[in-house]
Structure formats: C-alpha cells, structure tokens
Write an enzyme that holds these catalytic residues in place. Structure first.
Site, PDB file in Angstrom:
ATOM      1  N   ARG A 299       0.759  -1.190  -0.210  1.00 55.30           N
ATOM      2  CA  ARG A 299      -0.199  -0.085  -0.013  1.00 55.30           C
ATOM      3  C   ARG A 299       0.960   1.161   0.152  1.00 55.30           C
ATOM      4  O   ARG A 299       0.742   2.383  -0.446  1.00 55.30           O
ATOM      5  CB  ARG A 299      -0.839   0.174   1.430  1.00 55.30           C
ATOM      6  CG  ARG A 299      -1.998  -1.027   1.062  1.00 55.30           C
ATOM      7  CD  ARG A 299      -2.635  -1.381   2.390  1.00 55.30           C
ATOM      8  NE  ARG A 299      -1.542  -1.588   3.356  1.00 55.30           N
ATOM      9  CZ  ARG A 299      -2.177  -1.891   4.720  1.00 55.30           C
ATOM     10  NH1 ARG A 299      -3.198  -1.825   5.063  1.00 55.30           N
ATOM     11  NH2 ARG A 299      -1.196  -2.345   5.556  1.00 55.30           N
TER      12      ARG A 299
ATOM     13  N   ARG B 170      -0.406 -15.814   4.691  1.00 51.97           N
ATOM     14  CA  ARG B 170      -1.469 -16.659   5.542  1.00 51.97           C
ATOM     15  C   ARG B 170      -2.451 -17.225   4.344  1.00 51.97           C
ATOM     16  O   ARG B 170      -2.830 -16.740   3.232  1.00 51.97           O
ATOM     17  CB  ARG B 170      -2.147 -15.584   6.019  1.00 51.97           C
ATOM     18  CG  ARG B 170      -1.355 -15.280   7.492  1.00 51.97           C
ATOM     19  CD  ARG B 170      -1.459 -16.575   8.595  1.00 51.97           C
ATOM     20  NE  ARG B 170      -0.819 -16.030   9.765  1.00 51.97           N
ATOM     21  CZ  ARG B 170       0.673 -16.717  10.098  1.00 51.97           C
ATOM     22  NH1 ARG B 170       1.322 -17.071   9.078  1.00 51.97           N
ATOM     23  NH2 ARG B 170       1.112 -16.182  11.238  1.00 51.97           N
TER      24      ARG B 170
ATOM     25  N   GLU C 282      -6.121 -24.636   7.880  1.00 57.45           N
ATOM     26  CA  GLU C 282      -5.211 -25.396   8.404  1.00 57.45           C
ATOM     27  C   GLU C 282      -5.732 -26.408   9.549  1.00 57.45           C
ATOM     28  O   GLU C 282      -6.258 -25.932  10.476  1.00 57.45           O
ATOM     29  CB  GLU C 282      -3.892 -24.689   8.534  1.00 57.45           C
ATOM     30  CG  GLU C 282      -3.424 -24.003   7.272  1.00 57.45           C
ATOM     31  CD  GLU C 282      -2.365 -23.103   7.852  1.00 57.45           C
ATOM     32  OE1 GLU C 282      -1.712 -23.138   8.802  1.00 57.45           O
ATOM     33  OE2 GLU C 282      -2.012 -22.125   6.819  1.00 57.45           O
TER      34      GLU C 282
ATOM     35  N   HIS D  71       2.849 -25.542   6.224  1.00 57.30           N
ATOM     36  CA  HIS D  71       3.098 -24.404   7.024  1.00 57.30           C
ATOM     37  C   HIS D  71       4.401 -24.655   7.741  1.00 57.30           C
ATOM     38  O   HIS D  71       4.505 -24.639   9.056  1.00 57.30           O
ATOM     39  CB  HIS D  71       1.962 -24.237   8.081  1.00 57.30           C
ATOM     40  CG  HIS D  71       2.141 -22.792   8.736  1.00 57.30           C
ATOM     41  ND1 HIS D  71       0.913 -22.262   8.747  1.00 57.30           N
ATOM     42  CD2 HIS D  71       2.889 -21.757   8.742  1.00 57.30           C
ATOM     43  CE1 HIS D  71       1.166 -20.921   9.466  1.00 57.30           C
ATOM     44  NE2 HIS D  71       2.454 -20.841   9.172  1.00 57.30           N
TER      45      HIS D  71
HETATM   46  P1  NDP Z   1       6.246  -6.923   7.826  1.00 58.32           P
HETATM   47  O1  NDP Z   1       5.024  -6.379   8.790  1.00 58.32           O
HETATM   48  O2  NDP Z   1       7.588  -6.613   7.745  1.00 58.32           O
HETATM   49  O3  NDP Z   1       5.503  -6.972   6.518  1.00 58.32           O
HETATM   50  C1  NDP Z   1       4.260  -6.884   6.025  1.00 58.32           C
HETATM   51  C2  NDP Z   1       4.204  -6.476   4.667  1.00 58.32           C
HETATM   52  O4  NDP Z   1       2.834  -6.553   4.161  1.00 58.32           O
HETATM   53  C3  NDP Z   1       4.427  -4.970   4.412  1.00 58.32           C
HETATM   54  O5  NDP Z   1       5.311  -4.577   3.263  1.00 58.32           O
HETATM   55  C4  NDP Z   1       2.856  -4.145   4.102  1.00 58.32           C
HETATM   56  O6  NDP Z   1       2.945  -2.947   3.304  1.00 58.32           O
HETATM   57  C5  NDP Z   1       2.418  -5.448   3.360  1.00 58.32           C
HETATM   58  N1  NDP Z   1       0.948  -5.435   3.551  1.00 58.32           N
HETATM   59  C6  NDP Z   1       0.264  -5.252   4.570  1.00 58.32           C
HETATM   60  N2  NDP Z   1      -1.223  -5.113   4.093  1.00 58.32           N
HETATM   61  C7  NDP Z   1      -1.212  -4.901   2.590  1.00 58.32           C
HETATM   62  C8  NDP Z   1      -2.270  -4.841   1.555  1.00 58.32           C
HETATM   63  N3  NDP Z   1      -3.511  -4.828   2.171  1.00 58.32           N
HETATM   64  N4  NDP Z   1      -1.719  -4.816   0.604  1.00 58.32           N
HETATM   65  C9  NDP Z   1      -0.499  -4.866   0.044  1.00 58.32           C
HETATM   66  N5  NDP Z   1       0.404  -5.357   0.994  1.00 58.32           N
HETATM   67  C10 NDP Z   1       0.225  -5.138   2.182  1.00 58.32           C
HETATM   68  O7  NDP Z   1       6.008  -8.554   8.137  1.00 58.32           O
HETATM   69  P2  NDP Z   1       6.762  -9.705   7.927  1.00 58.32           P
HETATM   70  O8  NDP Z   1       7.501  -9.498   6.592  1.00 58.32           O
HETATM   71  O9  NDP Z   1       7.757 -10.095   9.160  1.00 58.32           O
HETATM   72  O10 NDP Z   1       5.771 -11.028   7.699  1.00 58.32           O
HETATM   73  C11 NDP Z   1       4.795 -10.861   6.693  1.00 58.32           C
HETATM   74  C12 NDP Z   1       3.797 -11.994   7.025  1.00 58.32           C
HETATM   75  O11 NDP Z   1       4.582 -13.445   6.685  1.00 58.32           O
HETATM   76  C13 NDP Z   1       3.595 -12.411   8.652  1.00 58.32           C
HETATM   77  O12 NDP Z   1       2.387 -11.274   8.783  1.00 58.32           O
HETATM   78  C14 NDP Z   1       2.995 -13.592   8.382  1.00 58.32           C
HETATM   79  O13 NDP Z   1       1.555 -13.674   8.342  1.00 58.32           O
HETATM   80  C15 NDP Z   1       3.719 -14.221   7.427  1.00 58.32           C
HETATM   81  N6  NDP Z   1       4.642 -15.166   7.987  1.00 58.32           N
HETATM   82  C16 NDP Z   1       4.476 -16.663   7.383  1.00 58.32           C
HETATM   83  C17 NDP Z   1       5.118 -17.569   7.937  1.00 58.32           C
HETATM   84  C18 NDP Z   1       4.940 -19.109   7.563  1.00 58.32           C
HETATM   85  O14 NDP Z   1       5.412 -20.096   8.339  1.00 58.32           O
HETATM   86  N7  NDP Z   1       4.401 -19.366   6.253  1.00 58.32           N
HETATM   87  C19 NDP Z   1       6.262 -17.393   8.888  1.00 58.32           C
HETATM   88  C20 NDP Z   1       6.437 -16.123   9.416  1.00 58.32           C
HETATM   89  C21 NDP Z   1       5.352 -15.097   8.639  1.00 58.32           C
HETATM   90  P3  NDP Z   1       1.893  -1.906   3.510  1.00 58.32           P
HETATM   91  O15 NDP Z   1       1.662  -1.975   4.837  1.00 58.32           O
HETATM   92  O16 NDP Z   1       2.884  -0.750   2.978  1.00 58.32           O
HETATM   93  O17 NDP Z   1       0.832  -2.167   2.496  1.00 58.32           O
END
Ligand code: NDP
Length: 314
Positions: free
Chosen positions: A174, A231, A260, A278
C-alpha cells in the site's frame, strides 16, 4: 515469588521447560475445563504465552484482569488483537526478523519446485515412469520476472535472494518502501500481469483477506506461478482451485491454507501444486531463535519494563 504464566497456544516442550524455570507455568490446554479454569484462576496470571497460529482471543484476554504481557511465538498478528490488548494495558511481544531467512528460503524453494516440477518429478521417478519416458520440460526460473506482494522484513529477504537468480523484481504494497531498490507497482493486477512468479508475503488479517482473487490470478495467466507463504486468508482458495483446474495459471506452491491443517482434496489431486504443511519457519535453528525471543521478551519486560520486540497495534 515467581510470576504466574499461562500457556495458551502450543509451544515446544523445551521452551515450556525453560519458562517453567523462571515462571509458575500453567498450560491452559491441560485443564479439564479451560473456560472454568479461566473463570476461577484468571486473575492470578501476569503473563501469557501463545503462538501466532493460535493467537489469543479477546475473551481470553478479558478473562485475565491482571495480565501485563503476552509473548507470542511467531510474527503473524492476525490472531491477536494488539490494539485491544494494549487498551487493556497489556503489552504484546512477538518474534520478527529471526525467521526472515528461513521463510524467504522456503518461498524460493516453492518457486523453484513449482517451476521445475521437483516434487512432481520425485513422484514420477518413484512411480517407475522414468524408465518409460523422460520427464516433461518445465519452466526456467533464472532471469524471469518476480512479483513480490508485501515488501516487509521477509519480502525484502525474498527479493534479495532473487538477485542470485538474476530475476527482475517488482513489488506491491500500500505504501512505497523508501529504501527498497526494487520498483513499486501500485496495482496488484498489473504486477500479476507482468510477473512470471508471484510470491505473496503480506500480513494476514482483514486488510489482506482474498487480496489474491480471481482477477489477480487471471492477470498472472496460464504461464504464471503463485507462491503463498503469508497466510491462507490472503488467497481466495476457491478461486485458486478453479484457476489451477482450468489451467488459468501454471501452478502454485503453498505453505499456508484457509483451514489448516485441512487441505482441499482438489489441491491434493493436482500435480502442478506443491503443498507444504506451514513449515516456512520450521528449522531447528529458527525455531530455537524464536523460542529464545519469546523468553527474552518476557524477561526484558519483567526485568526492565520493556519488550525487545513489541508488536505494532496497527
Ligand atoms: P512486515 O510487517 O514486515 O511486512 C508486511 C508487508 O505486508 C508490508 O510490506 C506491508 O506493506 C504489506 N501489506 C500489508 N497489508 C497489505 C495490503 N493490504 N496490500 C498490500 N500489501 C500489504 O511482516 P513480515 O515480513 O515480518 O511478515 C509478513 C507475514 O508473513 C506475517 O504477517 C505472517 O503472516 C507471514 N509469515 C508466514 C510464515 C509461515 O510460516 N508461512 C512465517 C512467518 C511469517 P504496507 O503496509 O505498505 O501495505
């Protein structure tokens, strides 16, 4: 006297043992009647430990009137209402950064696997089909276009790895990430249209629910591959199944699902889908680092009044 700590989501036995050395630990799942237990003993607890997948609901937080701190194992905050906890005077800790490498590694592994058909070719060899015919030709990854949806801590680690494959990287968020060297694409559909591979690594929760819908999948197109390590809720799973069955996209690599650990039979039946349970952060090293952060967050909170990693309330 030790602080009383409630374990509300599954954690490793090693972490529970370590916690028990410093706190008076009760595991909620071990109680015959968890709700009744909370009603009778909720006021005794100062700390709660959970994991990102289980989270903790507001009713449980409200049933703990003297709760001071929640320490969550994981970085996802889609199952913890941080604003609600903070409003009740409860600090929330989580485990960002320490898992970036492993989640990024798995995203790249899923991309390579779907494109090159590694899992499918393993099944092919085991079925004895190699002796009858060579495996079909697959898709080249190096030099292809990679769209990253979400450019936070993990998105950045994925984009950095893609440089090793000489990929052209663009991303969608965003807000533009000021210090990211890759091109920001304000339209997710346009990013999908440009990309050969689309890796999803946004936060979960209401703001990203079904961000990847039929229109995005159609834009990705019959030669495009989707990887989701964010997710399950971020992808419209029904639209994905349809797109895969109708060959409107080329394949998908998934670590996360809507419900899941239940994976739709329709996905299991498809050979161009790689299904991981996962496991993106699931290495001994990273899970240990996460467990250490859960412990250190609590220790720092009680010793110094501040968390090492405080979850944002956004
Ligand atoms: P961060 O908070 O650093 O990054 C999240 C990113 O998502 C930001 O760049 C944000 O940008 C973007 N984002 C959020 N909302 C939107 C939207 N509506 N449209 C587009 N982009 C969006 O989190 P992390 O990188 O540390 O982790 C990301 C996610 O990965 C975690 O929240 C978790 O759900 C998932 N995860 C999964 C794992 C697994 O086991 N598969 C393990 C660890 C994490 P902006 O706000 O500018 O839009």
């Amino acid at each position: 006297m030790k602080q009383k700590l409630l374990v509300a989501g599954r954690i490793t036995p090693t972490l529970e043992t370590r916690l028990a050395g410093a706190y008076d630990v009760t595991n909620l799942a071990a109680q015959a009647d968890p709700a009744g237990y909370l009603e009778a003993h909720g006021a005794e607890f100062a700390a709660l430990v959970t994991n990102a997948a289980s989270g903790v609901d507001n009713a449980t937080i409200d049933a703990l009137p003297n709760l001071k701190v929640i320490s969550s194992f994981g970085v996802g905050l889609d199952r913890i209402d941080v604003a609600h906890a903070n409003a009740r005077g409860v600090a929330v800790g989580y485990t960002p950064d320490v898992l970036n490498d492993c989640v990024a590694d798995l995203a790249i592994a899923l991309m390579l696997d779907t494109a090159r058909g590694l899992s499918a070719s393993d099944r092919y060899v085991r079925r004895g089909e190699w002796v009858k015919a060579p495996f079909p030709l697959m898709r080249k990854v190096s030099g292809a276009n990679l769209g990253v949806v979400g450019m936070g801590r993990i998105g950045r680690a994925i984009a950095e790895r893609a440089a090793g494959f000489s990929m052209d990287v663009r991303y969608h968020t965003r807000r533009v990430v000021a210090d990211a060297p890759w091109r920001h694409e304000p339209s997710l559909v346009e990013l999908a249209r440009w990309a050969d591979f689309l890796i999803v690594i946004t936060a979960g929760g209401a703001a990203t629910r079904h961000l990847i819908d039929a229109a995005v999948l159609d834009a990705l197109g019959p030669k495009g591959f989707l990887v989701n390590v964010a997710r399950g809720s971020v992808v419209d799973e029904q639209a994905l199944v349809w797109a895969l069955k109708e060959k409107r996209i080329a394949g998908a690599g998934l670590d996360v699902y809507q419900d899941e650990p239940n994976v739709p039979q329709e996905l299991m039946a498809l050979d161009n889908v790689v299904l991981a349970p996962h496991i993106a952060s699931g290495t001994l090293e990273t899970r240990q680092a996460m467990a250490d952060r859960v412990f250190d967050n609590l220790h720092s909170f009680f010793a110094e009044g501040r968390l090492i990693s405080a979850a944002p309330a956004a």
